[in-house]
Scaffold this motif. Structure first.
Motif, PDB file in Angstrom:
ATOM      1  N   VAL A  45       0.601  -3.582   1.522  1.00 19.84           N
ATOM      2  CA  VAL A  45      -0.320  -2.922   0.596  1.00 19.84           C
ATOM      3  C   VAL A  45      -1.697  -3.547   0.793  1.00 19.84           C
ATOM      4  CG1 VAL A  45      -0.857  -2.488  -1.830  1.00 19.84           C
ATOM      5  CG2 VAL A  45       1.531  -2.485  -1.059  1.00 19.84           C
ATOM      6  N   LEU A  46      -2.719  -2.708   0.980  1.00 20.81           N
ATOM      7  CA  LEU A  46      -4.055  -3.224   1.233  1.00 20.81           C
ATOM      8  C   LEU A  46      -5.104  -2.290   0.623  1.00 20.81           C
ATOM      9  CD1 LEU A  46      -4.894  -2.559   4.983  1.00 20.81           C
ATOM     10  CD2 LEU A  46      -2.769  -1.820   3.933  1.00 20.81           C
ATOM     11  N   PRO A  47      -6.293  -2.790   0.360  1.00 22.20           N
ATOM     12  CA  PRO A  47      -7.317  -1.966  -0.290  1.00 22.20           C
ATOM     13  C   PRO A  47      -7.898  -0.933   0.661  1.00 22.20           C
ATOM     14  CG  PRO A  47      -8.219  -4.102   0.281  1.00 22.20           C
ATOM     15  CD  PRO A  47      -6.755  -4.167   0.592  1.00 22.20           C
ATOM     16  N   GLY A  48      -8.301   0.207   0.082  1.00 22.17           N
ATOM     17  CA  GLY A  48      -8.905   1.250   0.891  1.00 22.17           C
ATOM     18  C   GLY A  48     -10.392   1.045   1.098  1.00 22.17           C
ATOM     19  N   THR A  49     -11.028   0.255   0.246  1.00 17.50           N
ATOM     20  CA  THR A  49     -12.464  -0.007   0.356  1.00 17.50           C
ATOM     21  C   THR A  49     -12.726  -1.505   0.349  1.00 17.50           C
ATOM     22  OG1 THR A  49     -12.732   0.134  -2.056  1.00 17.50           O
ATOM     23  CG2 THR A  49     -13.062   2.157  -0.788  1.00 17.50           C
TER      24      THR A  49
END
Length: 328
Positions: free
Chosen positions: A274-278
């Motif tokens: 899971v990782l940030p989109g921005t």
């Protein structure tokens, strides 16, 4: 107290001129004068006396400078501690001996210049890990969100790598002499996986695994740690457990435990990131490239249904293969 006013005061004191301080701070000289005037009003003292060459500290200013310098430096350290690219890359794993930690260690050994902080949130519900990524508390988390409805629009999930399962047994177990096993051969044997937490991704995984292959997955009792689990396996003639092929387990030599691959099909625990989109941490690109280069599990392979269908925000899904075709 205005931290920008403190920074302006410190630089003006060090340079002896408001103009040079303003140039260095990227503001106007008037802005520096206003900040320092406001600081003097708040403190109720004069900090500077004007001279023909600029400004010099008053006695009160001299007394205040070391404290102001310390505060300004502390604020800068605090900002640096949370600014992506200027702090360590923080990635959450389920455990220090888990396959995720092993994969990260392999990456770090190949890229020792990476400033990496491996953390363990110690939460079972993946939604909590997702919230931590969204809030910026961590940069990524090795968790799988099986329900697409709980994934925020500004958080992404990518397939990280496949973790083939192995049967771990003691020397007295009836399957201890096998070199390879099929899922059908595991039927009727007690597979003890203590501490399966409700709402966790592994709870869903083992439920589906037991259903599809008619396996006896026993989650009875609390999980007292790997040492107790390994001791129990070594002493038992009927208890086995399932472990990931990359998971690290260490036991005394006299335990004589055996790790036996499960094949035809290979039982695969699919791990996601899971990782940030921005505004992702710059160090994440190297990690994701490394994950995409890892080999897939041997075919034919079994995966749970939630790993074989597209999910909201998912990227990097492997191509279709095995006994359960994966949708792209």
């Amino acid at each position: 107290m205005d931290t920008e006013a403190l920074r302006s005061f410190v630089r003006a004191a060090e340079l002896g001129q408001f103009r040079q301080a303003a140039d260095e701070l990227g503001v106007t000289q008037q802005a520096v004068s206003k900040r320092i005037a406001a600081l003097e009003r708040e403190l109720g003292v004069r900090l500077f006396a004007r001279t023909a060459r600029g400004v010099e500290l008053t006695l009160d200013g001299q007394a205040f400078l070391p404290h102001a310098r310390s505060i300004a430096a502390g604020v800068e350290r605090a900002i640096t501690a949370v600014r992506p690219g200027s702090r360590a890359l923080r990635i959450d794993v389920l455990g220090r001996r888990s396959a995720q930690a092993v994969v990260l260690h392999d990456y770090w050994r190949a890229h020792p210049e990476t400033d990496l902080d491996v953390v363990t949130l110690r939460v079972d519900d993946p939604r909590i890990a997702v919230a931590a990524v969204e809030a910026g508390e961590i940069d990524a988390s090795f968790r799988t969100v099986t329900d697409p409805a709980v994934l925020p629009p500004d958080v992404h999930i990518m397939h990280a790598f496949d973790s083939p399962l192995e049967l771990l047994v003691g020397p007295g177990h009836p399957l201890a002499s096998a070199r390879r096993l099929t899922p059908a051969q595991l039927r009727k044997h007690r597979i003890w996986v203590p501490g399966i937490a409700p709402r966790s991704e592994w709870a869903e995984f083992y439920d589906q695994l037991a259903t599809d292959f008619d396996l006896r997955i026993d989650a009875a009792g609390p999980h007292f740690g790997d040492e107790v689990l390994l001791d129990t396996l070594a002493e038992s003639a009927d208890v086995a457990t399932l472990v990931g092929a990359r998971d690290r387990y260490i036991w005394p030599a006299d335990h004589d435990l055996r790790r036996i691959p499960v094949v035809d099909p290979t039982l695969v625990y699919p791990l996601s990131l899971v990782l940030p989109g921005t505004n992702p941490h710059p160090g994440l690109s190297g990690i994701t490239a490394h994950l995409e280069s890892l080999p897939r599990a041997p075919e034919p392979a079994w995966l749970p249904p939630w790993a074989t269908t597209p999910r909201h925000g998912e990227r990097g899904t492997p191509t279709a293969r095995g006994t359960r075709p994966r949708a792209r």
